[in-house]
Design a protein around this motif. Structure first.
Motif, PDB file in Angstrom:
ATOM      1  N   LEU A  67     -36.556 -35.568   1.878  1.00 23.99           N
ATOM      2  CA  LEU A  67     -35.093 -35.520   2.042  1.00 23.99           C
ATOM      3  C   LEU A  67     -34.735 -35.240   0.659  1.00 23.99           C
ATOM      4  CD1 LEU A  67     -34.212 -38.231   4.564  1.00 23.99           C
ATOM      5  CD2 LEU A  67     -34.220 -35.671   4.896  1.00 23.99           C
ATOM      6  N   LEU A  68     -33.997 -34.216   0.486  1.00 25.85           N
ATOM      7  CA  LEU A  68     -33.260 -34.113  -1.042  1.00 25.85           C
ATOM      8  C   LEU A  68     -32.025 -35.147  -1.263  1.00 25.85           C
ATOM      9  CD1 LEU A  68     -33.526 -30.302  -0.936  1.00 25.85           C
ATOM     10  CD2 LEU A  68     -35.095 -31.808  -1.857  1.00 25.85           C
ATOM     11  N   ARG A  69     -32.378 -36.052  -2.036  1.00 22.52           N
ATOM     12  CA  ARG A  69     -31.534 -36.968  -2.700  1.00 22.52           C
ATOM     13  C   ARG A  69     -31.479 -37.133  -3.970  1.00 22.52           C
ATOM     14  NH1 ARG A  69     -30.279 -36.271   2.057  1.00 22.52           N
ATOM     15  NH2 ARG A  69     -29.293 -37.616   3.569  1.00 22.52           N
ATOM     16  N   LYS A  70     -30.642 -37.427  -4.532  1.00 27.40           N
ATOM     17  CA  LYS A  70     -30.484 -37.940  -6.071  1.00 27.40           C
ATOM     18  C   LYS A  70     -29.892 -39.369  -6.152  1.00 27.40           C
ATOM     19  CE  LYS A  70     -29.307 -35.141 -10.308  1.00 27.40           C
ATOM     20  NZ  LYS A  70     -28.752 -36.212 -11.070  1.00 27.40           N
ATOM     21  N   THR A  71     -30.952 -40.194  -7.057  1.00 29.03           N
ATOM     22  CA  THR A  71     -30.477 -41.596  -7.309  1.00 29.03           C
ATOM     23  C   THR A  71     -29.223 -41.445  -8.258  1.00 29.03           C
ATOM     24  OG1 THR A  71     -32.315 -41.552  -8.776  1.00 29.03           O
ATOM     25  CG2 THR A  71     -32.549 -42.665  -6.655  1.00 29.03           C
ATOM     26  N   VAL A  75     -35.281 -44.971 -11.651  1.00 26.48           N
ATOM     27  CA  VAL A  75     -36.102 -46.310 -11.428  1.00 26.48           C
ATOM     28  C   VAL A  75     -37.326 -46.185 -12.147  1.00 26.48           C
ATOM     29  CG1 VAL A  75     -36.588 -48.066  -9.883  1.00 26.48           C
ATOM     30  CG2 VAL A  75     -34.405 -46.641  -9.436  1.00 26.48           C
ATOM     31  N   GLU A  76     -37.506 -47.089 -13.198  1.00 25.39           N
ATOM     32  CA  GLU A  76     -38.947 -47.040 -13.784  1.00 25.39           C
ATOM     33  C   GLU A  76     -39.595 -48.387 -13.268  1.00 25.39           C
ATOM     34  OE1 GLU A  76     -39.668 -45.757 -17.417  1.00 25.39           O
ATOM     35  OE2 GLU A  76     -38.589 -44.254 -17.481  1.00 25.39           O
ATOM     36  N   MET A  77     -40.972 -48.186 -12.962  1.00 26.54           N
ATOM     37  CA  MET A  77     -41.514 -49.564 -12.814  1.00 26.54           C
ATOM     38  C   MET A  77     -42.884 -49.370 -13.620  1.00 26.54           C
ATOM     39  SD  MET A  77     -41.265 -50.403  -8.705  1.00 26.54           S
ATOM     40  CE  MET A  77     -42.545 -51.767  -8.722  1.00 26.54           C
ATOM     41  N   ASN A  78     -43.139 -50.190 -14.465  1.00 21.09           N
ATOM     42  CA  ASN A  78     -44.389 -50.176 -15.402  1.00 21.09           C
ATOM     43  C   ASN A  78     -44.571 -48.783 -15.996  1.00 21.09           C
ATOM     44  OD1 ASN A  78     -45.042 -52.636 -14.568  1.00 21.09           O
ATOM     45  ND2 ASN A  78     -46.351 -52.093 -12.971  1.00 21.09           N
ATOM     46  N   GLY A  79     -43.408 -48.240 -16.472  1.00 21.69           N
ATOM     47  CA  GLY A  79     -43.569 -46.837 -16.953  1.00 21.69           C
ATOM     48  C   GLY A  79     -43.618 -45.594 -16.064  1.00 21.69           C
ATOM     49  N   TRP A  80     -43.480 -45.850 -14.687  1.00 19.26           N
ATOM     50  CA  TRP A  80     -43.686 -44.852 -13.828  1.00 19.26           C
ATOM     51  C   TRP A  80     -42.266 -44.558 -13.200  1.00 19.26           C
ATOM     52  CZ3 TRP A  80     -48.226 -42.315 -12.247  1.00 19.26           C
ATOM     53  CH2 TRP A  80     -49.254 -42.891 -12.327  1.00 19.26           C
ATOM     54  N   ARG A  81     -41.819 -43.320 -13.353  1.00 17.69           N
ATOM     55  CA  ARG A  81     -40.671 -42.984 -12.529  1.00 17.69           C
ATOM     56  C   ARG A  81     -40.971 -42.970 -10.913  1.00 17.69           C
ATOM     57  NH1 ARG A  81     -37.222 -38.661 -15.535  1.00 17.69           N
ATOM     58  NH2 ARG A  81     -37.527 -40.365 -17.223  1.00 17.69           N
ATOM     59  N   ILE A  82     -40.137 -43.707 -10.360  1.00 17.18           N
ATOM     60  CA  ILE A  82     -40.467 -43.631  -8.671  1.00 17.18           C
ATOM     61  C   ILE A  82     -39.853 -42.481  -7.942  1.00 17.18           C
ATOM     62  CG2 ILE A  82     -40.253 -45.050  -6.586  1.00 17.18           C
ATOM     63  CD1 ILE A  82     -41.969 -46.314  -8.882  1.00 17.18           C
TER      64      ILE A  82
END
Ligand code: HEM
Length: 178
Positions: A67-71, A75-82
């Motif tokens: 689904l195309l949604r934009k936050t 959100v980053e966790m341990n340097g990862w973009r989710i």
């Protein structure tokens, strides 16, 4: 719609108990009707098991990859973009125990359709407006198909699940009067 109808036929031929229960639901509807009488919206609303079969088919073999949604914020966790890949929610064992198994009965146990993780038709203000009409079309196809015919798969059909669900050579079945 066509892919979902095809995959419902495929799953039903692989799961005779589900096919029996689905057929029973439709033969019961036919009992109150003359042979050529069409089904009604009331009939569609009474098709609890058929609805479960359609949703279970959509869950395992959705044509909606994401689904195309934009936050509002990254959100980053341990340097990862989710990035949330919504199709994977359909295989979440927390929501759907034994997720790779075709089990339409799971939809009858609790009302998962109103759960926030239910995203087969998207969600929120942009949720698919064709949800009911699409479900009704597939249910109508299944109604006439299972009450008039039985079928078996012909040869070895190739079904691709990724990157999207498709049968590159079609789903070949041999159809006979029921
Ligand atoms: C099995 C059948 C169908 C599935 C799985 C399906 C799934 C979806 C999904 C996932 C979305 C995106 C929703 C979101 O962004 O939250 C969508 C949007 C949409 N669908 Fe369906 N759909 C189906 C049938 C139909 C039918 C039959 C129609 C029309 C008669 C239809 C019309 C639309 C429209 C117009 C949108 C855009 C809604 C918007 O952006 O506001 N869909 N659909």
């Amino acid at each position: 719609m066509s892919t979902t109808s095809m995959m419902a036929v495929k799953y039903l031929s692989e799961h005779p108990r589900a096919l029996d229960e689905l057929r029973r639901e439709h033969l019961d509807i036919r009992k109150g009707k003359s042979p050529e009488e069409a089904i009604s919206y009331e009939d569609f609303k009474s098709m609890a098991f058929t609805r479960a079969v359609i949703f279970e088919t959509l869950r395992l073999a959705t044509v909606v990859n994401g689904l195309l949604r934009k936050t509002t914020q990254d959100v980053e966790m341990n340097g990862w973009r989710i990035y949330v890949y919504t199709r994977e929610i359909n295989y979440d064992p927390f929501m759907y125990p034994d997720p790779m198994t075709f089990n339409p009965w799971r939809w009858l146990e609790k009302n998962m359709e109103s759960h926030p993780h239910f995203m087969l038709f998207g969600g929120g203000g942009r949720m698919c407006p064709g949800k009911e009409v699409g479900t009704a079309e597939i249910a109508t196809f299944l109604h006439y198909f299972v009450t008039r015919y039985r079928w078996e798969e012909e040869g070895k059909n190739t079904i691709l699940k990724f990157p999207r669900v498709e049968a590159p050579n079609g789903l070949h079945i041999r159809v006979q009067d029921y």
